[in-house]
Write an enzyme that holds these catalytic residues in place. Sequence first.
Site, PDB file in Angstrom:
ATOM      1  N   VAL A  57       1.048  -1.173  -0.055  1.00  0.00           N
ATOM      2  CA  VAL A  57      -0.133   0.164   0.075  1.00  0.00           C
ATOM      3  C   VAL A  57       0.956   1.390  -0.003  1.00  0.00           C
ATOM      4  O   VAL A  57       0.130   2.256  -0.334  1.00  0.00           O
ATOM      5  CB  VAL A  57      -0.973   0.054   1.024  1.00  0.00           C
ATOM      6  N   ASN A  83      -7.540  -1.466   5.917  1.00  0.00           N
ATOM      7  CA  ASN A  83      -7.377  -1.920   7.060  1.00  0.00           C
ATOM      8  C   ASN A  83      -5.574  -2.241   7.481  1.00  0.00           C
ATOM      9  O   ASN A  83      -5.419  -2.263   8.428  1.00  0.00           O
ATOM     10  CB  ASN A  83      -7.856  -3.375   7.279  1.00  0.00           C
ATOM     11  N   TYR A 147       2.082   6.112  15.772  1.00  0.00           N
ATOM     12  CA  TYR A 147       0.657   5.322  15.344  1.00  0.00           C
ATOM     13  C   TYR A 147      -0.454   6.270  15.677  1.00  0.00           C
ATOM     14  O   TYR A 147      -1.433   6.677  14.885  1.00  0.00           O
ATOM     15  CB  TYR A 147       0.523   4.268  16.466  1.00  0.00           C
ATOM     16  N   SER A 150      -0.457   9.154  12.680  1.00  0.00           N
ATOM     17  CA  SER A 150      -1.110   8.461  11.669  1.00  0.00           C
ATOM     18  C   SER A 150      -2.475   8.230  11.379  1.00  0.00           C
ATOM     19  O   SER A 150      -3.263   8.389  10.504  1.00  0.00           O
ATOM     20  CB  SER A 150      -0.395   7.296  11.039  1.00  0.00           C
ATOM     21  N   LYS A 151      -3.183   7.666  12.798  1.00  0.00           N
ATOM     22  CA  LYS A 151      -4.512   7.472  12.650  1.00  0.00           C
ATOM     23  C   LYS A 151      -5.312   8.758  13.098  1.00  0.00           C
ATOM     24  O   LYS A 151      -6.577   8.581  12.344  1.00  0.00           O
ATOM     25  CB  LYS A 151      -4.736   6.406  13.700  1.00  0.00           C
TER      26      LYS A 151
END
Length: 239
Positions: A57, A83, A147, A150-151
């Site tokens: 991805v 996902n 993390y 990014s989220k």
Amino acid sequence: MAEEKSQRWLVTGASRGIGKAIAEAALARGCRVAMLARTESACDEHGPRALSLRGDVTNHQSMGDVAAQVGKAWGGIDVLVNNAGLHRGGLVDRINLEDFDAVLRTNLSGPLNTVRALLPHFGEGGGAIVNIGAVVGFRGFAGDVAYGSSKMGLAGMTQVLAVELARRAIRVNLVIPGFVSTEMTAEISAKAREQMDQKIPLGRQGTPEEIAEVVWWVAQSTYMTGSTVATDGGLMCGL
């Protein structure tokens, strides 16, 4: 958007955990599902309605190749689930910057690459994009600067895409799993898992199958776009 049993899905990060459960939930309802993984064969055991694909991805050319394969096999797509994810921890003054960049490439640039590649393959009837977020994108956890960034970025992307793609009848929503029993969380110590369970109002970890049921419902919800759907046992309420 196609009827449920004729829908064509693509799920990234589908070789294990939440991604695999999402793919299996769609297959169980009669859909055709392209199961994308970076290095592993995702669906050898899932029969003729499953299409096993390998792709990265983070690489827009790789995702273009994936989109072409799906288009050739099925003539288009109805549901895309972003996902695939990468977790690398570290406090802000200690995290390796290469790890930080790798997390953003996978968790933020990855969905963008996937959406851009697959957009031409959605039909006139539109469809659904479901992004998989994380509680840490909305609540601060020490050591999760990569993390979490990014989220939260993915949450913002979801909002923008919902507005941009509405004219094409493509709905874009964000599902936020809580603390879920997967291979990733299995690496956490028993003590840390127990402490986390104590913070969850329902008192336990979720399962990949429980998240998959919500993703299915979101993908079928024809008047919902730009929404954030927490599926976390109440974790965010308790933090």
